[in-house]
Design an enzyme around this catalytic site. Structure first.
Site, mmCIF file in Angstrom:
data_model
loop_
_atom_site.group_PDB
_atom_site.id
_atom_site.type_symbol
_atom_site.label_atom_id
_atom_site.label_comp_id
_atom_site.label_asym_id
_atom_site.label_seq_id
_atom_site.Cartn_x
_atom_site.Cartn_y
_atom_site.Cartn_z
ATOM 1 N N HIS A 273 3.922 1.504 -8.729
ATOM 2 C CA HIS A 273 4.747 2.537 -9.029
ATOM 3 C C HIS A 273 4.402 3.738 -9.907
ATOM 4 O O HIS A 273 3.445 3.468 -10.658
ATOM 5 C CB HIS A 273 6.054 1.779 -9.845
ATOM 6 C CG HIS A 273 6.882 0.776 -8.830
ATOM 7 N ND1 HIS A 273 7.533 1.209 -7.609
ATOM 8 C CD2 HIS A 273 6.846 -0.642 -8.887
ATOM 9 C CE1 HIS A 273 8.137 -0.023 -7.231
ATOM 10 N NE2 HIS A 273 7.611 -1.111 -7.792
ATOM 11 N N ASP B 224 0.670 -9.843 -5.232
ATOM 12 C CA ASP B 224 1.966 -8.754 -4.850
ATOM 13 C C ASP B 224 1.668 -7.488 -5.585
ATOM 14 O O ASP B 224 2.874 -6.813 -6.453
ATOM 15 C CB ASP B 224 3.091 -9.746 -5.538
ATOM 16 C CG ASP B 224 4.324 -9.008 -5.148
ATOM 17 O OD1 ASP B 224 4.506 -8.050 -4.293
ATOM 18 O OD2 ASP B 224 5.348 -9.322 -5.502
ATOM 19 N N LEU C 260 0.701 -1.351 0.069
ATOM 20 C CA LEU C 260 0.045 -0.043 0.065
ATOM 21 C C LEU C 260 0.816 1.262 -0.081
ATOM 22 O O LEU C 260 0.356 2.548 -0.397
ATOM 23 C CB LEU C 260 -0.948 0.040 1.203
ATOM 24 C CG LEU C 260 -2.198 -1.094 1.102
ATOM 25 C CD1 LEU C 260 -2.871 -1.014 2.370
ATOM 26 C CD2 LEU C 260 -2.912 -0.834 0.013
ATOM 27 N N ARG C 261 2.077 1.195 0.378
ATOM 28 C CA ARG C 261 3.089 2.341 0.229
ATOM 29 C C ARG C 261 2.852 3.236 1.148
ATOM 30 O O ARG C 261 3.929 4.253 1.410
ATOM 31 C CB ARG C 261 3.042 2.899 -1.191
ATOM 32 C CG ARG C 261 3.094 1.859 -2.332
ATOM 33 C CD ARG C 261 4.559 1.430 -2.406
ATOM 34 N NE ARG C 261 4.815 0.679 -3.707
ATOM 35 C CZ ARG C 261 5.652 -0.584 -3.745
ATOM 36 N NH1 ARG C 261 6.330 -0.780 -2.913
ATOM 37 N NH2 ARG C 261 5.878 -1.083 -4.939
#
Lengths: 319, 430
Positions: free
Chosen positions: B314, B310, B68-69
Site C-alpha cells: 500500500h 499475502d 501485484l496491484r
C-alpha cells in the site's frame, strides 16, 4: 498546594486516556479542578493564567456539551481559542487527519483538543505533533475528561471514591465513557459493575477488573453510584437488542429500580439523555440526580487539564 | 555457457538431498548435480563459477499469495516493482491475486498480466483468476477461459463468496478444469466493520473487533462444500486455532484441502496493534498467542502446507490515517526469508521442511514447474546466507509498499542471489 508545585508533578505532554494515568495523576487533576471550580462562581469569571496560549478544538463528531465546556474552560483561563468543526470525516473531505493537524501545527497552537470517531486518532496526532493533544473522545476507546468530571462529582458528594460501588448501565460495548470510567474508578479504589444484556458487553471485559451483570435489579443492588449510558438509536440496526421498548423495560432506570441501590445513591448520565428510554424523567430530575453537577464540574476539570498541560503558572505569580 | 554453483549446501527435499554439492546449469536448466569438488566429465565449454561455500542453495521459493496491484493500482505496486521485490525476497515464482482493476475475471486481464510479466517481470508470474465476475459473489467468471489464458487457480481473495450455492457451483465447475479454488474465509456478517481481532486488546483500544468465528464459520462451510464437490480447496491465510482444528479434521477424513499461513500470522499477535501502527492492520487480523501457537503446531504436523506472504503493498496515503480508515495489508515479499528462518531458529521447522513449505508444496498445489532442482528442471534457485543478520529498512524495499510492521527488526538469514532459468535476477552485492 501551590499551582507551581502541581505543575511540576505533571509530566505528560498529552492527555490521551485514563488508562495511561496513575492514581496520583488522577488525584492531581481532581485537586487542581477543585481549586479552579471557584473561578466559575466569581462575578468576573476569568483569570490570566493561560494568557498568550492558543487552544484549538478540532471536532470530527458533533458535540455541543464537550466542545462548549472546553471552550469556556480555555476562555476562563484567558487562552485564545479556535474551534474547528468538521462535519464529515476526513476521508470524505479529502484531506487526511494528519495533514489537517500538521497544518494546524504550523500555526503553533499550544494545545489541540480532538474529538474523533476513530479510536486511536489522538494517539496518532500526539506522536506527530509538538502541541499537547487532549482526547475529547475517540471512537469507542476513551473520553478521559468525562471520566474525570464524573470522578470529581462523586468525590464532591461522597467524599472519597475508595470502597464505593459504581454500576454502569447500558451500551458498554460502544462506550468510551464506560471504558474511561472503568479505568478511573478502579484506579481510585472503587468497585465497578457493568450492567447490560450480553450483546452490549464486550467479551473478556472482566480482565479490566469489573463485575458483569445482565440483570438490572441485581446489577445496581447496593450501588453507591448508578450511571446510565445513552442508548444510541443508530445502533438498533445492529440487532443488539430487540426494541427500545424492551430495553427500557429491562434496563431503564426508574424510581422503583433505584430502590435496589444503596440509600442516597447518586444517579449520573453523561448526556445527552433519551428520557424514557435508559432513564425515566423522574429519576433524571430526582433528588439524587447529579447530572447537571457533572456538567458544571466539566468546566473545572477541563480548566485543570488545560492548565497542567500548558505548564501554566498563575498570572499573579508573574509579578 | 555453463554455470556452476560450487560448494554450497544444497537442500532439495524433492530429491531427498541435503549436503554439499556442485550444481551445473546449462541453457537455463539444471544439467546435473555432482558431489562437491568433482569436475563434470566432458564439460569443455566456458563456465561461470559461483563460489557458494558456506552458503545454502534451495529451489526458488514459490509465493502463492501475492498482490501485484497492476492493472489499476500502479501507485501501490506494479508488476515490475512487485516481481523485483519477489526476486530480492528469494521468490522465483508467484501467484498473483485477481482483485485488480479491472478484476481478473476474464481472459484478457490474465493475458495482460502475463504479457506485462514477460516484458517487465523479474520472476515467473502465475495469475489467479476470479471466482465470480467483479468479485461480487454472484455470477461465476468464465473459468474455462481464465484457465486457457493461463490462470493457475481461482479465488475472490479479499472477499469471501458469501452465497453457498455460488461457491458450490464454483467448486463443481473448477473441479472439471482441474483448478484449485483458493478461499478467503470470512463471514462478512460476523466481521462487519471490524479492524482487528476481537478480544482483550480490541476491548481496550476501542476498535471494532473481527471475531475468530468470522473465519471459522466460513472455513467450516467451505470444507463441507469441498467434501461434497470433491474440489481441491486451498484455504488462504489461516489465522485461528479453530480453523486449524477444522482443517486437521477434514484432512483426516480425506477431504482434498490444503492451507497456507503467512509469516506475520505465525510471528505476531494482536498485542502489536497497541502501538497504533496501521502497518499491523491486516485481514485476517493478527490473533492471540494461542492462535500463533496453533498455527506453528499446524505447520509442524502438516495441517498447514504452505507459507505464503499475502504480499499486500500500500502507498503511504493508504496507511497514514486513523486506524479505522487504514487499508488492510503488509508488504511481505522482502521479509519472507528472514521471518520464516526465525521459525527454523525457534525449532518450528527444520530447513528441509522450510523448503517444502516455501517451495515444493506451493508448486505442487498450483501445478507449476517449480519447487525442485532435479536435473532437467528450470534453474530457479536461491543462494542464502542463513547466518547473516540485517535490519529491515522499508526505505530500501524494491516494493512500492513500505508497509511492514517489522521495520527496524533485525532478522537473521539473507538472500544473496536469486536465479530464474539460470539468469541472475537479484544479487545482493550489486
Amino acid at each position: 498546594m501551590s499551582f507551581n508545585a502541581s505543575a511540576k508533578l505533571w509530566q505528560k505532554k498529552d492527555l490521551l486516556g485514563i488508562k495511561d494515568l496513575s492514581a496520583q495523576e488522577i488525584g492531581l487533576i481532581l485537586e487542581t479542578a477543585e481549586s479552579f471550580k471557584e473561578i466559575s462562581t466569581r462575578e468576573i469569571k476569568k483569570v490570566p493564567t493561560l494568557r498568550g496560549k492558543t487552544v484549538v478544538t478540532l471536532f470530527y463528531e458533533a458535540s455541543t456539551r464537550t466542545r462548549t465546556s472546553f471552550e469556556i474552560a480555555a476562555k476562563r483561563l484567558s487562552a485564545d481559542t479556535i474551534n474547528i468543526s468538521v462535519s464529515t470525516s476526513s476521508v470524505v473531505k479529502g484531506e487526511t487527519l494528519l495533514d489537517t493537524a500538521l497544518n494546524l501545527q504550523a500555526m503553533e497552537p499550544d494545545i489541540l483538543i480532538l474529538r474523533h470517531n476513530a479510536s486511536g486518532a489522538p494517539n496518532m496526532l500526539a506522536k506527530a505533533l509538538r502541541a499537547s493533544v487532549i482526547n475529547a473522545g475517540d471512537g469507542f476507546r476513551e473520553h478521559p475528561t468525562q471520566a474525570l468530571l464524573d470522578m470529581m462529582t462523586v468525590r464532591e458528594k461522597k467524599g472519597d471514591l475508595r470502597g464505593l460501588l459504581l454500576a454502569i448501565v447500558g451500551d458498554i460495548a460502544h462506550s468510551r465513557v464506560a471504558r474511561s470510567n472503568i479505568y478511573g474508578f478502579t484506579k481510585m479504589g472503587a468497585r465497578v459493575r457493568v450492567v447490560a444484556p450480553p450483546t452490549l458487553i464486550p467479551r473478556g471485559i472482566e480482565s479490566l477488573g469489573v463485575e458483569v451483570c445482565h440483570h438490572l435489579l441485581e446489577g445496581i443492588r447496593g450501588a453507591d453510584v448508578v450511571m446510565a449510558l445513552r442508548i444510541q438509536k443508530e445502533r438498533l440496526q445492529g440487532a443488539f437488542f430487540p426494541s427500545e421498548r424492551e430495553y427500557s423495560r429491562f434496563f431503564g432506570l426508574s424510581r422503583r429500580v433505584l430502590e435496589q441501590a444503596a440509600p442516597e445513591a447518586l444517579v449520573m448520565h453523561p448526556g445527552p439523555m433519551n428520557r424514557g428510554v435508559e432513564i425515566s424523567p423522574d429519576v433524571a430530575d430526582g433528588p439524587f440526580s447529579v447530572i447537571l453537577d457533572q456538567v458544571t464540574n466539566g468546566v473545572a476539570v477541563r480548566m485543570a487539564v488545560l492548565y497542567l498541560l500548558a505548564g501554566g503558572i498563575r498570572g499573579e505569580d508573574l509579578h | 555457457m555453463r554455470i556452476c554453483i560450487k560448494g554450497a549446501r544444497l537442500i532439495d527435499p524433492s530429491q531427498g538431498m541435503d549436503g554439499p554439492a556442485d550444481i551445473w546449469i546449462r541453457e537455463g536448466l539444471v544439467e546435473t548435480i555432482c558431489r562437491a569438488g568433482s569436475s563434470l566429465p566432458g564439460a569443455t565449454e566456458h563456465t561461470r563459477v559461483l563460489d557458494a561455500k558456506g552458503k545454502v542453495v534451495v529451489p526458488g521459493l514459490v509465493d502463492m499469495h501475492v498482490h501485484l496491484r497492476e492493472p489499476g493500482q500502479e501507485y501501490k505496486e506494479t508488476i515490475q516493482t512487485g516481481t523485483m521485490a519477489a526476486a530480492a525476497g528469494g521468490v522465483t515464482s508467484l501467484a498473483c491475486m485477481p482483485n485488480t482493476d479491472p478484476v481478473a475475471d476474464h481472459g484478457a486481464v490474465i493475458e495482460f498480466v502475463l504479457h506485462q510479466a514477460q516484458k517487465n517481470g523479474s520472476v515467473r508470474v502465475h495469475p489467479v483468476g476470479a471466482i465470480t465476475k467483479g468479485l461480487k459473489g454472484e455470477a461465476l467468471s468464465e473459468i474455462g477461459e481464465l484457465r486457457e489464458a493461463g490462470a493457475v487457480a481461482i479465488s475472490d481473495d479479499g472477499k469471501s463468496v458469501g452465497n453457498a450455492l455460488v461457491m458450490r457451483r464454483a467448486m463443481e465447475y473448477a473441479r472439471g478444469f482441474g483448478l484449485p479454488v483458493i478461499s478467503h474465509c470470512e463471514d462478512k456478517s460476523l466481521s462487519g466493520q471490524g479492524v482487528m481481532n476481537e478480544g482483550e486488546v480490541s476491548l481496550e483500544l476501542g476498535l471494532r473487533g473481527i471475531p475468530a468465528l468470522a473465519e471459522e464459520v466460513m472455513v467450516a462451510r467451505d470444507l463441507l462444500l469441498a467434501e461434497w464437490t470433491g474440489c481441491h480447496l486451498h484455504i488462504a491465510h489461516v489465522s485461528t486455532a479453530g480453523s486449524v482444528r477444522l482443517i486437521r479434521d477434514a484432512k483426516a477424513r480425506g477431504v482434498k484441502v490444503t492451507a497456507e499461513a503467512t509469516p506475520h500470522h505465525l510471528i505476531l499477535t494482536q498485542e502489536a496493534v497497541r502501538q497504533w501502527d496501521t502497518d499491523t492492520k491486516v485481514n485476517p487480523p493478527l490473533r492471540t498467542q494461542q492462535d500463533v501457537e496453533a498455527l506453528q503446531e499446524a505447520l509442524r504436523d502438516g495441517t498447514i502446507d504452505v507459507i505464503a506472504t499475502d504480499h499486500a503493498p500500500h502507498a503511504r496515503v493508504d496507511k497514514e490515517v486513523e486506524y479505522d480508515f487504514a487499508a488492510f495489508g503488509i508488504s511481505g515479499l522482502e521479509t519472507l526469508v528472514g521471518l520464516t528462518l526465525m521459525l527454523v531458529e525457534r525449532g518450528v521447522l527444520d530447513l528441509q521442511e522450510w523448503v517444502r513449505k516455501l517451495s515444493c508444496n506451493p508448486a505442487r498445489i498450483l501445478g507449476i514447474k517449480a519447487g525442485t532442482l532435479a536435473p532437467g528442471s528450470p534453474a530457479d534457485l536461491v543462494i542464502l546466507d542463513p547466518e547473516s543478520s540485517w535490519k529491515v529498512d522499508p526505505a530500501r524495499f524494491y516494493s512500492k509498499g513500505k508497509n511492514t510492521p517489522f521495520k527496524n527488526w533485525t532478522l537473521r538469514g539473507r538472500v544473496l542471489h536469486t536465479m530464474v532459468g539460470g539468469r541472475t535476477v537479484y544479487n545482493l552485492e550489486s
